[in-house]
Design an enzyme around this catalytic site. Structure first.
Site, PDB file in Angstrom:
ATOM      1  N   ARG A  13       0.846  -1.184   0.000  1.00 18.21           N
ATOM      2  CA  ARG A  13       0.000   0.000   0.000  1.00 18.21           C
ATOM      3  C   ARG A  13       0.887   1.242   0.000  1.00 18.21           C
ATOM      4  O   ARG A  13       1.913   1.291   0.650  1.00 18.21           O
ATOM      5  CB  ARG A  13      -0.886   0.046   1.254  1.00 18.21           C
ATOM      6  CG  ARG A  13      -1.970  -0.991   1.322  1.00 18.21           C
ATOM      7  CD  ARG A  13      -2.978  -0.621   2.413  1.00 18.21           C
ATOM      8  NE  ARG A  13      -2.335  -0.210   3.654  1.00 18.21           N
ATOM      9  CZ  ARG A  13      -2.059  -1.023   4.666  1.00 18.21           C
ATOM     10  NH1 ARG A  13      -2.364  -2.293   4.582  1.00 18.21           N
ATOM     11  NH2 ARG A  13      -1.485  -0.562   5.760  1.00 18.21           N
ATOM     12  N   TYR A  64      -0.891  -3.358  -7.504  1.00 21.30           N
ATOM     13  CA  TYR A  64      -0.723  -4.263  -6.375  1.00 21.30           C
ATOM     14  C   TYR A  64      -1.786  -4.099  -5.290  1.00 21.30           C
ATOM     15  O   TYR A  64      -2.117  -2.990  -4.875  1.00 21.30           O
ATOM     16  CB  TYR A  64       0.649  -4.035  -5.729  1.00 21.30           C
ATOM     17  CG  TYR A  64       0.943  -5.046  -4.638  1.00 21.30           C
ATOM     18  CD1 TYR A  64       1.424  -6.299  -4.962  1.00 21.30           C
ATOM     19  CD2 TYR A  64       0.694  -4.757  -3.316  1.00 21.30           C
ATOM     20  CE1 TYR A  64       1.671  -7.245  -3.975  1.00 21.30           C
ATOM     21  CE2 TYR A  64       0.929  -5.687  -2.322  1.00 21.30           C
ATOM     22  CZ  TYR A  64       1.419  -6.933  -2.654  1.00 21.30           C
ATOM     23  OH  TYR A  64       1.648  -7.869  -1.690  1.00 21.30           O
ATOM     24  N   GLY A  65      -2.289  -5.218  -4.804  1.00 17.31           N
ATOM     25  CA  GLY A  65      -3.061  -5.284  -3.571  1.00 17.31           C
ATOM     26  C   GLY A  65      -4.147  -4.240  -3.431  1.00 17.31           C
ATOM     27  O   GLY A  65      -4.924  -3.983  -4.347  1.00 17.31           O
ATOM     28  N   LYS A 109      -9.497  -2.243   0.781  1.00 18.23           N
ATOM     29  CA  LYS A 109      -9.445  -1.140   1.748  1.00 18.23           C
ATOM     30  C   LYS A 109     -10.153   0.109   1.226  1.00 18.23           C
ATOM     31  O   LYS A 109     -10.793   0.831   1.989  1.00 18.23           O
ATOM     32  CB  LYS A 109      -7.995  -0.803   2.084  1.00 18.23           C
ATOM     33  CG  LYS A 109      -7.120  -1.992   2.494  1.00 18.23           C
ATOM     34  CD  LYS A 109      -7.568  -2.658   3.768  1.00 18.23           C
ATOM     35  CE  LYS A 109      -6.512  -3.647   4.237  1.00 18.23           C
ATOM     36  NZ  LYS A 109      -6.917  -4.442   5.402  1.00 18.23           N
ATOM     37  N   HIS A 156     -11.929  -2.377  10.307  1.00 21.91           N
ATOM     38  CA  HIS A 156     -10.797  -3.242   9.979  1.00 21.91           C
ATOM     39  C   HIS A 156     -10.733  -4.353  11.024  1.00 21.91           C
ATOM     40  O   HIS A 156      -9.854  -4.363  11.883  1.00 21.91           O
ATOM     41  CB  HIS A 156      -9.532  -2.383   9.974  1.00 21.91           C
ATOM     42  CG  HIS A 156      -8.320  -3.069   9.461  1.00 21.91           C
ATOM     43  ND1 HIS A 156      -7.041  -2.726   9.846  1.00 21.91           N
ATOM     44  CD2 HIS A 156      -8.163  -4.089   8.568  1.00 21.91           C
ATOM     45  CE1 HIS A 156      -6.166  -3.491   9.234  1.00 21.91           C
ATOM     46  NE2 HIS A 156      -6.814  -4.324   8.449  1.00 21.91           N
ATOM     47  N   SER A 169      -2.167  -4.721  10.495  1.00 24.70           N
ATOM     48  CA  SER A 169      -1.708  -5.789   9.605  1.00 24.70           C
ATOM     49  C   SER A 169      -0.495  -6.494  10.197  1.00 24.70           C
ATOM     50  O   SER A 169       0.355  -5.872  10.837  1.00 24.70           O
ATOM     51  CB  SER A 169      -1.350  -5.219   8.231  1.00 24.70           C
ATOM     52  OG  SER A 169      -2.489  -4.676   7.615  1.00 24.70           O
ATOM     53  N   CYS A 198      -0.299  -8.552  12.633  1.00 21.50           N
ATOM     54  CA  CYS A 198      -0.311  -8.691  14.095  1.00 21.50           C
ATOM     55  C   CYS A 198      -1.135  -9.898  14.538  1.00 21.50           C
ATOM     56  O   CYS A 198      -1.599  -9.965  15.675  1.00 21.50           O
ATOM     57  CB  CYS A 198      -0.853  -7.429  14.748  1.00 21.50           C
ATOM     58  SG  CYS A 198       0.290  -6.039  14.726  1.00 21.50           S
ATOM     59  N   ASP A 246     -10.469  -9.917   8.013  1.00 17.77           N
ATOM     60  CA  ASP A 246      -9.920  -8.585   7.794  1.00 17.77           C
ATOM     61  C   ASP A 246     -10.909  -7.448   7.982  1.00 17.77           C
ATOM     62  O   ASP A 246     -10.541  -6.407   8.511  1.00 17.77           O
ATOM     63  CB  ASP A 246      -9.305  -8.505   6.392  1.00 17.77           C
ATOM     64  CG  ASP A 246      -8.414  -7.291   6.211  1.00 17.77           C
ATOM     65  OD1 ASP A 246      -7.636  -6.982   7.130  1.00 17.77           O
ATOM     66  OD2 ASP A 246      -8.498  -6.645   5.153  1.00 17.77           O
ATOM     67  N   ARG A 280       1.926 -11.983  -0.465  1.00 17.96           N
ATOM     68  CA  ARG A 280       0.533 -12.299  -0.138  1.00 17.96           C
ATOM     69  C   ARG A 280       0.037 -13.587  -0.789  1.00 17.96           C
ATOM     70  O   ARG A 280       0.554 -14.034  -1.799  1.00 17.96           O
ATOM     71  CB  ARG A 280      -0.369 -11.149  -0.615  1.00 17.96           C
ATOM     72  CG  ARG A 280      -0.088  -9.805   0.032  1.00 17.96           C
ATOM     73  CD  ARG A 280      -0.697  -9.691   1.404  1.00 17.96           C
ATOM     74  NE  ARG A 280      -0.360  -8.448   2.071  1.00 17.96           N
ATOM     75  CZ  ARG A 280      -1.105  -7.882   3.009  1.00 17.96           C
ATOM     76  NH1 ARG A 280      -2.236  -8.451   3.377  1.00 17.96           N
ATOM     77  NH2 ARG A 280      -0.725  -6.767   3.587  1.00 17.96           N
ATOM     78  N   GLY A 297      -2.506 -21.204  19.069  1.00 24.87           N
ATOM     79  CA  GLY A 297      -3.647 -21.981  19.568  1.00 24.87           C
ATOM     80  C   GLY A 297      -3.956 -21.754  21.029  1.00 24.87           C
ATOM     81  O   GLY A 297      -5.100 -21.919  21.472  1.00 24.87           O
TER      82      GLY A 297
END
Length: 663
Positions: free
Chosen positions: A126, A275-276, A284, A304, A326, A328, A351, A445, A571
């Site tokens: 981005r 891209y993306g 977004k 988000h 992102s 995290c 997301d 990605r 987990g």
């Protein structure tokens, strides 16, 4: 101001293009006003369409508004041909074959219908510095920072600047290329919570990716009918013939990249990047920046956030939403494999969440996306086995490494390569661990259908959405912030979201592990003034009959100077969700602290946990740390939000400071 005013229509009796029409077209081009192109009369639109080939679909079958949108931008961008996407399997196979022939993607023979794209190294993430909101007044978009300067809460562009930027970029930008018309639904087709968009693009890579990420094609067109839709225009900015050779066969124009949003007109205009989120405009751009503005006007929330369903050993099920920056652990949490026996987690989305209170006062949420656009590095059988099981078919990988046996690879995959298998890096070069740089780009990605996820929730496409009973905020905080705490009330929870801070990630234009302010994990995605956004969130508590979710904050990433991460994560995060679950039912206690309610001693279920966890260190609150935190948040609110900070958020900061003083 002319950018906001449609041109007058010629009288219907004027027939075809007169000399006056031709003169007007010439004048338009010389003035080169972007919004004039969007509203150009049909009589003038036809000027550049005489040689246009329609490869698929019929213009006449489109609704008048969609047809006008297409024709106006055909005149502006001057493509050689037009393809109206139907979303069919046949079309998808043809698009992928075309991309392969052009060298933009490569088939990964180890998997079923999986592909690898390598981008120009200048087009990998981005581009926040070139992502803007266009409004008449700057304060509609961002608060005014103290002392002037650039706001950290978004970029504003004036209509006049936008006019110039459009004129420099879009006229003739698709020459020699095909313009694809992509009708798409954000959310299940026909859901009252869904919205329709139409993206025009000259990138077949975008077509293939939008088919994964949205409900694209005939069904979306049918759902649209003659209704409203968000207008999305995208070009890679490389008209043919090329002036210079492509890198990795990836068309882009990074020097001219611009991603602009016009909320008042429900428009998104993107140039230069393939891209993306810069080019997949349903993501977004639509789902957060434009949708958040629509949500403010219509009284709902576009966030988000992941959405997950969690079922207890007793068979009781609840849904939660969670906002993390992102990289995290959002996708990992959304697809959690619980270590506690009897618990089950199912994924609604990883997301984005669109949430609205229903007539019974329940907050209902849908995932407006149809796929996962996940960060590859760090994803492994250990961290996210469900993601690894999802991506083995029908997936487009971008900027990961390729194995010599036709597979994919990246840092953190935690799989040993078979002896003799070699790697080709995302830069399309032979790679070894001695190269000193990663084999996959840190923001590489996978774009994969959500329906393939082994734990996709049965209600993930429910038109009415799923009921949200908890909202979780979190981020990467290596010190000071406890594993979990609960907000005292809704207003305090809004403050917790507003005060979020986290280490910077590879998804944005930042280097190093600096702690950044990332309120609501929305910092790059607000569609309007952040202070007004906070007021909108606070207003949810004023609605009669609403059942407000509990709000929590988590931090899986706290470290010990000696022992690394204090919490095993992955987990074992089910143990934290278990505590939240019981808090929602009133079945477990909590201790008030300066920051919120902390779990009582022994209230976290640590049964069967491998290794010891130092709970005292994990939940300790250092007064000096929190005094600095208060000051950092105060400085941020004062300098960045300024006069637009709601009084209630300022009050919550004062209350936190008082509690910290009493620690």
């Amino acid at each position: 101001m002319r950018i906001w005013t449609p041109l007058p229509r010629p009288h219907p009796s004027s027939g075809g293009k007169s000399q006056a029409d031709e003169a007007k077209l010439t004048a338009l081009r010389s003035r080169q006003t972007a919004q004039d192109y969007f509203t150009m009369p049909p009589q003038i639109q036809s000027h550049n369409q005489n040689g246009l080939r329609v490869l698929q679909g019929e213009l006449s079958a489109l609704s008048p508004a969609v047809r006008e949108f297409v024709e106006v931008n055909v005149s502006l961008c001057q493509p050689e041909s037009l393809h109206i996407c139907d979303g069919s399997d046949q079309e998808n196979r043809a698009i992928l074959t075309q991309l392969e022939e052009q060298g933009m993607i490569k088939k990964l023979t180890k998997y079923e219908n999986c592909w690898l794209a390598r981008t120009d190294p200048r087009d990998v993430a981005r581009v926040e510095s070139k992502t803007v909101i266009v409004t008449q007044n700057q304060r509609e978009t961002v608060p005014t920072p103290v002392g002037g300067g650039i706001s950290q809460l978004g970029r504003w562009m004036s209509p006049e600047e936008f006019d110039k930027a459009m004129a420099q970029r879009f006229p003739g930008c698709m020459k020699g290329r095909t313009m694809y018309v992509i009708p798409f639904s954000m959310g299940p087709v026909g859901s009252p919570l869904s919205k329709i968009g139409v993206e025009l693009t000259d990138s077949p890579y975008v077509v293939a990716s939008m088919r994964v990420m949205t409900r694209m094609g005939k069904a979306a067109l049918a759902a649209l009918g003659n209704g409203e839709f968000v207008r999305c225009l995208h070009s890679v900015g490389c008209p043919l013939p090329l002036k210079k050779p492509l890198v990795n066969n990836w068309p882009c124009n990074p020097e001219q990249t611009l991603i602009a949003h016009i909320p008042e007109r429900r428009q998104i205009i993107s140039f230069g990047s393939g891209y993306g989120g810069n080019s997949l405009l349903g993501k977004k751009c639509f789902a957060l920046r434009i949708a958040s503005r629509i949500a403010k006007e219509e009284g709902w929330l576009a966030e988000h956030m992941l959405i997950l369903g969690i079922t207890s050993p007793a068979g009781e099920k609840k849904y939660m939403a969670a906002a993390f920056p992102s990289a995290c652990g959002k996708t990992n949490l959304a697809m959690l494999c619980p270590t506690l026996p009897g618990w089950k987690v199912e994924c609604v989305g990883d997301d984005i969440a669109w949430m609205k209170f229903d007539n019974q006062g329940n907050l209902r949420a849908i995932n407006p996306e149809n796929g996962f656009f996940g960060v590859a590095p760090g994803t492994s059988v250990k961290t996210n086995p469900n993601a690894m099981a999802t991506i083995v078919k029908n997936t487009i990988f971008t900027n990961v490494a390729e194995t010599s046996e036709g597979g994919i690879y990246w840092e953190g995959m935690d799989q040993e390569l078979t002896e003799g298998v070699t790697l080709t890096s995302w830069k399309n070069k032979s790679w070894s661990s001695e190269d000193g740089e990663p084999c996959a780009h840190p923001n590489s990605r996978f774009c994969t259908p959500a329906g393939q996820c082994p734990i996709i929730d049965p209600q993930w496409e429910s038109p009415e959405g799923v009921p949200i009973e908890a909202i979780i905020f979190g981020g990467r905080r290596p010190e000071g912030v406890p594993l979990v705490y609960e907000a005292f009330n809704w207003q305090h929870g809004v403050f917790v979201g507003a005060a979020m801070r986290s280490e910077a990630t590879a998804a944005a234009e930042h280097k190093g592990k600096v702690i950044m302010h990332d309120p609501f994990a929305m910092r790059p995605f607000f569609g309007y003034n952040f202070g007004q956004y906070l007021s909108h969130w606070l207003s949810m508590a004023d609605r009669p009959g609403t059942k407000l979710p509990k709000i929590f904050h988590v931090n899986w990433f706290r470290k010990s100077p000696k022992a690394g991460f204090l919490w095993p994560g992955f987990g074992d995060n089910i143990r934290v969700l278990d505590w939240m679950f019981r808090r929602m039912n009133g079945n477990t206690g909590a201790m008030p602290s300066a920051v919120g309610y902390l779990p009582c001693y022994d209230s976290l279920n640590l049964q069967g946990l491998e290794g010891k966890v130092n709970l005292n260190e994990l939940f300790s609150l250092d007064q000096e740390f929190w005094q600095k935190e208060v000051e950092e948040v105060r400085k941020y609110f004062t300098t960045q939000v300024n006069d637009d900070l709601p009084n209630e958020v300022a009050r919550q900061l004062e209350l936190l400071q008082q509690r910290v003083r009493q620690m």
